[in-house]
Design an enzyme around this catalytic site. Structure first.
Site, PDB file in Angstrom:
ATOM      1  N   SER A  17      46.195  71.608  27.398  1.00  0.00           N
ATOM      2  CA  SER A  17      46.385  73.027  27.685  1.00  0.00           C
ATOM      3  C   SER A  17      46.138  73.831  26.424  1.00  0.00           C
ATOM      4  CB  SER A  17      47.806  73.278  28.183  1.00  0.00           C
ATOM      5  OG  SER A  17      48.048  74.668  28.210  1.00  0.00           O
ATOM      6  N   HIS A  41      42.874  72.683  30.536  1.00  0.00           N
ATOM      7  CA  HIS A  41      43.806  73.524  31.288  1.00  0.00           C
ATOM      8  C   HIS A  41      43.912  74.892  30.608  1.00  0.00           C
ATOM      9  CE1 HIS A  41      47.194  73.968  34.113  1.00  0.00           C
ATOM     10  NE2 HIS A  41      47.842  74.605  33.137  1.00  0.00           N
ATOM     11  N   ASP A  77      45.782  78.506  30.821  1.00  0.00           N
ATOM     12  CA  ASP A  77      46.935  79.207  31.385  1.00  0.00           C
ATOM     13  C   ASP A  77      46.716  80.709  31.345  1.00  0.00           C
ATOM     14  OD1 ASP A  77      48.842  77.159  32.107  1.00  0.00           O
ATOM     15  OD2 ASP A  77      48.916  76.682  29.969  1.00  0.00           O
ATOM     16  N   MET A 126      48.258  84.211  32.237  1.00  0.00           N
ATOM     17  CA  MET A 126      49.555  84.836  32.531  1.00  0.00           C
ATOM     18  C   MET A 126      49.393  86.348  32.450  1.00  0.00           C
ATOM     19  SD  MET A 126      52.126  82.399  30.383  1.00  0.00           S
ATOM     20  CE  MET A 126      51.880  80.612  30.264  1.00  0.00           C
ATOM     21  N   HIS A 176      44.871  77.896  35.573  1.00  0.00           N
ATOM     22  CA  HIS A 176      46.196  78.010  36.201  1.00  0.00           C
ATOM     23  C   HIS A 176      46.573  79.480  36.189  1.00  0.00           C
ATOM     24  CE1 HIS A 176      50.767  76.897  35.775  1.00  0.00           C
ATOM     25  NE2 HIS A 176      50.493  77.527  36.908  1.00  0.00           N
ATOM     26  N   MET A 231      48.840  82.284  36.700  1.00  0.00           N
ATOM     27  CA  MET A 231      50.223  82.738  36.851  1.00  0.00           C
ATOM     28  C   MET A 231      50.166  84.254  36.909  1.00  0.00           C
ATOM     29  SD  MET A 231      51.736  79.973  34.169  1.00  0.00           S
ATOM     30  CE  MET A 231      50.099  79.695  33.504  1.00  0.00           C
ATOM     31  N   MET A 238      54.940  72.109  39.037  1.00  0.00           N
ATOM     32  CA  MET A 238      55.408  72.519  37.704  1.00  0.00           C
ATOM     33  C   MET A 238      56.673  71.754  37.331  1.00  0.00           C
ATOM     34  SD  MET A 238      53.241  74.705  36.571  1.00  0.00           S
ATOM     35  CE  MET A 238      54.140  75.077  35.061  1.00  0.00           C
ATOM     36  N   ASP A 286      52.752  69.716  35.056  1.00  0.00           N
ATOM     37  CA  ASP A 286      52.521  70.659  33.958  1.00  0.00           C
ATOM     38  C   ASP A 286      53.865  71.143  33.440  1.00  0.00           C
ATOM     39  OD1 ASP A 286      51.619  72.669  32.280  1.00  0.00           O
ATOM     40  OD2 ASP A 286      50.877  73.972  33.889  1.00  0.00           O
TER      41      ASP A 286
HETATM   42  C1  DX5 Z   1      53.573  76.728  31.150  1.00  0.00           C
HETATM   43  C2  DX5 Z   1      52.105  76.445  31.266  1.00  0.00           C
HETATM   44  C3  DX5 Z   1      51.746  75.123  30.732  1.00  0.00           C
HETATM   45  C4  DX5 Z   1      51.957  74.986  29.252  1.00  0.00           C
HETATM   46  C5  DX5 Z   1      52.405  73.577  29.015  1.00  0.00           C
HETATM   47  O1  DX5 Z   1      53.840  77.897  31.831  1.00  0.00           O
HETATM   48  O2  DX5 Z   1      51.707  76.481  32.629  1.00  0.00           O
HETATM   49  O3  DX5 Z   1      50.428  74.745  31.076  1.00  0.00           O
HETATM   50  O4  DX5 Z   1      50.812  75.235  28.489  1.00  0.00           O
HETATM   51  O5  DX5 Z   1      52.852  73.454  27.722  1.00  0.00           O
HETATM   52  P1  DX5 Z   1      53.707  72.196  27.259  1.00  0.00           P
HETATM   53  O6  DX5 Z   1      52.871  70.984  27.505  1.00  0.00           O
HETATM   54  O7  DX5 Z   1      53.954  72.470  25.826  1.00  0.00           O
HETATM   55  O8  DX5 Z   1      54.966  72.196  28.086  1.00  0.00           O
HETATM   56 ZN    ZN Z   2      49.719  75.589  33.135  1.00  0.00          ZN
END
Ligand code: DX5
Ligand code: ZN
Length: 223
Positions: free
Chosen positions: A10, A34, A36, A38, A67, A69, A137, A175
């Protein structure tokens, strides 16, 4: 036999000022990348969007696992597809999930569905036939570096059972808090795609860290 584990570093935990180098550094052990996304509404954090996906796509041929969010992914799926995303995962807590999955596939994206730790598997059950990825998750989304929630493992088991019962070829991705200690627990429960942010990019040797997570996930442990 469970499928071979796939590792999804990620980039949230990578150095954004040298993202290309960070990606190249883990490339030999990365099956997916991956990303993220947000929006500051669905989760209390703000990260990256289509322009970064576009730049990453110019840099690598890796599968880009986005991903989302976000409160309103419908507005952005097209932009992610044009930016070069391979798959987009939307959250099951939103309204109109069926339409979002359809929209993603119509745009040529693989379609994923993500469940927060407190969202029951039943919410995903009607959609399984229309999915390319089920993301369970193992932390509440929003931030890297949180502690793995072992209480999600029974849901992984439940999902794996139902997916197998229906004869579907649907990978389960986990994740949040994944490292070489927690990956085998999730693998034993039926996960096969392992997202790891801080455990990879926070390590002195990210490539070796990814290799170790893969090795650990290949030998599923008993929860
Ligand atoms: C959290 C993200 C994850 C995050 C994971 O909201 O969706 O993908 O990057 O990070 P680690 O592996 O550090 O928990
Ligand atoms: Zn994620």
């Amino acid at each position: 036999m469970s499928p071979a584990p796939r590792i999804a570093p990620s980039i949230l935990s990578a150095d954004f000022a040298s993202l290309g180098d960070a990606i190249d550094g883990v490339r030999p052990e990365a099956d997916l990348l991956h990303i993220d996304v947000m929006d500051g509404h669905f989760v209390p954090n703000l990260t990256i969007g289509p322009p970064v996906v576009k730049a990453v796509r110019r840099h690598t041929d890796l599968y880009l696992d986005c991903h989302l969010m976000m409160d309103n992914p419908a507005t952005f799926l097209d932009a992610f597809a044009r930016a070069g995303a391979s798959g987009c995962t939307v959250h099951a807590e939103l309204d109109g999930v069926g339409e979002l999955l359809e929209q993603a596939r119509a745009l040529g994206l693989e379609a994923g569905l993500a469940l927060n730790p407190d969202t029951p598997f039943e919410v995903a059950a009607p959609h399984l036939e229309h999915l390319d990825l089920l993301l369970l998750m193992t932390v509440f989304p929003g931030f890297a570096g949180q502690r793995f929630m072992a209480e999600v493992l029974p849901k992984v088991t439940e999902a794996r059972r139902e997916i197998d019962r229906r004869g579907l070829d649907l990978p389960i991705e986990v994740d949040g808090g994944i490292d070489e200690d927690t990956a085998p627990l999730a693998a034993a429960a039926g996960a096969s795609v392992f997202v790891a942010g801080s455990a990879i990019f926070g390590a002195d040797d990210p490539l070796e860290a990814a290799r170790r997570i893969r090795a650990a996930a290949s030998v599923p442990a008993r929860a």
